[in-house]
Design a protein around this motif. Structure first.
Motif, PDB file in Angstrom:
ATOM      1  N   LEU A 180       0.639  -1.298  -0.194  1.00  0.00           N
ATOM      2  CA  LEU A 180       0.374  -0.237  -0.135  1.00  0.00           C
ATOM      3  C   LEU A 180       1.110   1.182   0.255  1.00  0.00           C
ATOM      4  CD1 LEU A 180      -2.978  -1.009   2.280  1.00  0.00           C
ATOM      5  CD2 LEU A 180      -3.017  -1.235  -0.038  1.00  0.00           C
ATOM      6  N   LYS A 181       1.907   1.061   1.068  1.00  0.00           N
ATOM      7  CA  LYS A 181       3.003   2.623   0.953  1.00  0.00           C
ATOM      8  C   LYS A 181       3.435   2.629  -0.523  1.00  0.00           C
ATOM      9  CE  LYS A 181       6.427   5.181   3.702  1.00  0.00           C
ATOM     10  NZ  LYS A 181       5.472   5.517   4.264  1.00  0.00           N
ATOM     11  N   GLU A 182       3.749   1.851  -1.011  1.00  0.00           N
ATOM     12  CA  GLU A 182       4.682   1.724  -2.785  1.00  0.00           C
ATOM     13  C   GLU A 182       3.526   3.033  -3.106  1.00  0.00           C
ATOM     14  OE1 GLU A 182       7.314  -1.003  -4.879  1.00  0.00           O
ATOM     15  OE2 GLU A 182       5.068  -2.439  -4.788  1.00  0.00           O
TER      16      GLU A 182
ATOM     17  N   LEU B 242       1.894  14.434  -0.721  1.00  0.00           N
ATOM     18  CA  LEU B 242       1.615  14.848  -2.179  1.00  0.00           C
ATOM     19  C   LEU B 242       2.629  16.040  -2.146  1.00  0.00           C
ATOM     20  CD1 LEU B 242       0.469  13.917  -5.322  1.00  0.00           C
ATOM     21  CD2 LEU B 242      -1.098  16.319  -4.488  1.00  0.00           C
ATOM     22  N   PHE B 243       2.729  17.289  -1.248  1.00  0.00           N
ATOM     23  CA  PHE B 243       3.612  18.332  -1.038  1.00  0.00           C
ATOM     24  C   PHE B 243       4.940  17.538  -0.989  1.00  0.00           C
ATOM     25  CE2 PHE B 243       6.009  21.180   1.485  1.00  0.00           C
ATOM     26  CZ  PHE B 243       6.048  22.051   0.832  1.00  0.00           C
ATOM     27  N   GLU B 244       4.762  16.474  -0.035  1.00  0.00           N
ATOM     28  CA  GLU B 244       6.072  15.959  -0.141  1.00  0.00           C
ATOM     29  C   GLU B 244       7.157  15.530  -1.129  1.00  0.00           C
ATOM     30  OE1 GLU B 244       5.636  14.040   3.686  1.00  0.00           O
ATOM     31  OE2 GLU B 244       5.778  15.590   5.322  1.00  0.00           O
ATOM     32  N   THR B 245       5.711  15.024  -1.837  1.00  0.00           N
ATOM     33  CA  THR B 245       6.807  13.869  -2.771  1.00  0.00           C
ATOM     34  C   THR B 245       6.812  14.849  -3.549  1.00  0.00           C
ATOM     35  OG1 THR B 245       4.889  12.236  -2.629  1.00  0.00           O
ATOM     36  CG2 THR B 245       6.066  12.393  -4.805  1.00  0.00           C
TER      37      THR B 245
ATOM     38  N   SER C 290      10.732  16.436  -3.150  1.00  0.00           N
ATOM     39  CA  SER C 290      11.150  15.760  -2.561  1.00  0.00           C
ATOM     40  C   SER C 290      11.872  15.044  -3.792  1.00  0.00           C
ATOM     41  CB  SER C 290      11.145  14.468  -1.711  1.00  0.00           C
ATOM     42  OG  SER C 290       9.773  13.278  -2.280  1.00  0.00           O
ATOM     43  N   ASN C 291      11.334  15.364  -4.834  1.00  0.00           N
ATOM     44  CA  ASN C 291      11.564  14.808  -6.423  1.00  0.00           C
ATOM     45  C   ASN C 291      12.152  15.555  -7.022  1.00  0.00           C
ATOM     46  OD1 ASN C 291      12.032  13.413  -9.127  1.00  0.00           O
ATOM     47  ND2 ASN C 291      10.163  12.329  -8.534  1.00  0.00           N
ATOM     48  N   PRO C 292      13.687  15.924  -7.585  1.00  0.00           N
ATOM     49  CA  PRO C 292      14.303  16.842  -8.512  1.00  0.00           C
ATOM     50  C   PRO C 292      13.174  17.054  -9.467  1.00  0.00           C
ATOM     51  CG  PRO C 292      15.490  15.602  -7.665  1.00  0.00           C
ATOM     52  CD  PRO C 292      14.544  15.465  -7.534  1.00  0.00           C
ATOM     53  N   LEU C 293      12.240  15.729 -10.388  1.00  0.00           N
ATOM     54  CA  LEU C 293      12.176  16.158 -11.854  1.00  0.00           C
ATOM     55  C   LEU C 293      10.551  16.345 -11.707  1.00  0.00           C
ATOM     56  CD1 LEU C 293      13.205  12.189 -12.636  1.00  0.00           C
ATOM     57  CD2 LEU C 293      14.210  14.760 -13.595  1.00  0.00           C
ATOM     58  N   LEU C 294       9.866  16.778  -9.935  1.00  0.00           N
ATOM     59  CA  LEU C 294       8.472  17.131 -10.594  1.00  0.00           C
ATOM     60  C   LEU C 294       8.853  18.734  -9.752  1.00  0.00           C
ATOM     61  CD1 LEU C 294       6.964  13.798  -7.937  1.00  0.00           C
ATOM     62  CD2 LEU C 294       6.790  14.787 -10.610  1.00  0.00           C
ATOM     63  N   GLY C 295       9.077  18.331  -8.228  1.00  0.00           N
ATOM     64  CA  GLY C 295       9.238  20.432  -7.529  1.00  0.00           C
ATOM     65  C   GLY C 295       8.256  20.478  -7.726  1.00  0.00           C
TER      66      GLY C 295
ATOM     67  N   GLU D 184       1.118   6.006  -7.313  1.00  0.00           N
ATOM     68  CA  GLU D 184      -0.368   7.260  -7.087  1.00  0.00           C
ATOM     69  C   GLU D 184      -0.267   8.736  -7.186  1.00  0.00           C
ATOM     70  OE1 GLU D 184      -4.499   6.091  -7.294  1.00  0.00           O
ATOM     71  OE2 GLU D 184      -3.063   5.276  -8.970  1.00  0.00           O
ATOM     72  N   MET D 185       0.009   9.642  -6.112  1.00  0.00           N
ATOM     73  CA  MET D 185       1.348  10.303  -6.155  1.00  0.00           C
ATOM     74  C   MET D 185       2.181  11.328  -7.294  1.00  0.00           C
ATOM     75  SD  MET D 185       1.233  11.699  -1.673  1.00  0.00           S
ATOM     76  CE  MET D 185       1.831   9.650  -1.918  1.00  0.00           C
ATOM     77  N   GLU D 186       2.695   9.831  -7.198  1.00  0.00           N
ATOM     78  CA  GLU D 186       3.799  10.536  -8.848  1.00  0.00           C
ATOM     79  C   GLU D 186       2.853  10.737 -10.018  1.00  0.00           C
ATOM     80  OE1 GLU D 186       8.301   8.591  -7.132  1.00  0.00           O
ATOM     81  OE2 GLU D 186       6.960   7.605  -8.187  1.00  0.00           O
ATOM     82  N   ASN D 187       2.020   9.956 -10.212  1.00  0.00           N
ATOM     83  CA  ASN D 187       1.923   9.567 -11.561  1.00  0.00           C
ATOM     84  C   ASN D 187       0.676  10.717 -11.590  1.00  0.00           C
ATOM     85  OD1 ASN D 187       2.324   7.024 -12.534  1.00  0.00           O
ATOM     86  ND2 ASN D 187       0.630   5.972 -11.508  1.00  0.00           N
TER      87      ASN D 187
END
Length: 228
Positions: free
Chosen positions: A23-25, A62-65, A68-73, A30-33
């Motif tokens: 579920l964590k994965e 979602l904010f933390e995701t 934490s990912n330089p490809l997102l920002g 889901e948030m990255e998508n």
């Protein structure tokens, strides 16, 4: 073999609750998508708008995701929440109620049911995997699995035996960790892993379902209605 089965079996190789791990994965993906592919999707935006930007847990996740990912920002999530803020302002002006279900909570609960059903559909195989693995089901997911097995008329005594053996082993490890702080001990901190594993065995990993069994008030209302 389904993707759910493949991922589940992978998580039995690690410590902690394998269902929580799936579920964590799943929640992370889901948030990255959403941030990678669906920031400007009208359908997804409408689903997110129902809960005014997801539940509190997933809004901050979602904010933390994003950060934490330089490809997102921050751009994608800023676009989403600009819409949510405008929606909130309009709801106040129109005195409208915004109390819908969190998209990710709903999907996570659906995935949880799929995983529990997968285990309950192959009891002998997964009991064997569980016996041979370092994993320990959390209280919530052990209970859901036992319930699903009993509903199918399947004997749960072997699973109970395996689960209790794991818990008692964990209990001994935690006692040794506590004893290691005795001034006579030469191994202070021995079995430090036992404390977080004990918390996880009782409370699960930090996911929406384990931290509140679904965090949306609309979802809670729907569940309460079943008992009225």
């Amino acid at each position: 073999m389904s993707l759910v089965t493949v991922r589940l079996k992978e998580h039995f190789k690690g410590h902690g609750c394998p269902v929580c791990s799936v579920l964590k994965e799943f929640e992370k993906r889901e948030m990255e998508n959403i941030l990678y592919e669906h920031v400007n999707s009208p359908h997804v935006r409408a689903e997110i708008r129902k809960s005014l930007g997801l539940c509190p847990y997933h809004a901050w996740a979602l904010f933390e995701t994003a950060y934490s990912n330089p490809l997102l920002g921050p751009l994608g999530i800023s676009v989403i929440y600009d819409d949510m803020l405008s929606t909130f302002i309009r709801s106040i002006e129109q005195e409208a109620d915004l109390d819908g279900e969190c998209l990710i909570c709903r999907h996570s609960l659906e995935r949880e049911k799929d995983v529990v059903d997968e285990i309950a559909s192959h009891p002998e195989e997964f009991t064997r995997i569980y016996r041979e693995s370092p994993a320990i089901f959390c209280k919530r997911h052990y209970g859901l699995i036992v319930k699903a097995l009993k509903e199918r008329g399947i004997d749960t005594s072997e699973l109970k035996e395996v689960h209790l053996k794991k818990l008692r082993s964990l209990e001994r490890a935690l006692s040794e960790f506590i004893d290691s702080y005795d001034y006579r001990s030469k191994e202070t901190g021995k079995n430090a892993w036992a404390l977080p594993e004990t918390i996880e065995a009782l409370k699960g990993k930090r996911t929406a379902v384990s931290l509140g069994d679904g965090r949306c008030s609309a979802l809670k209302k729907r569940r309460l209605l079943k008992f009225l």
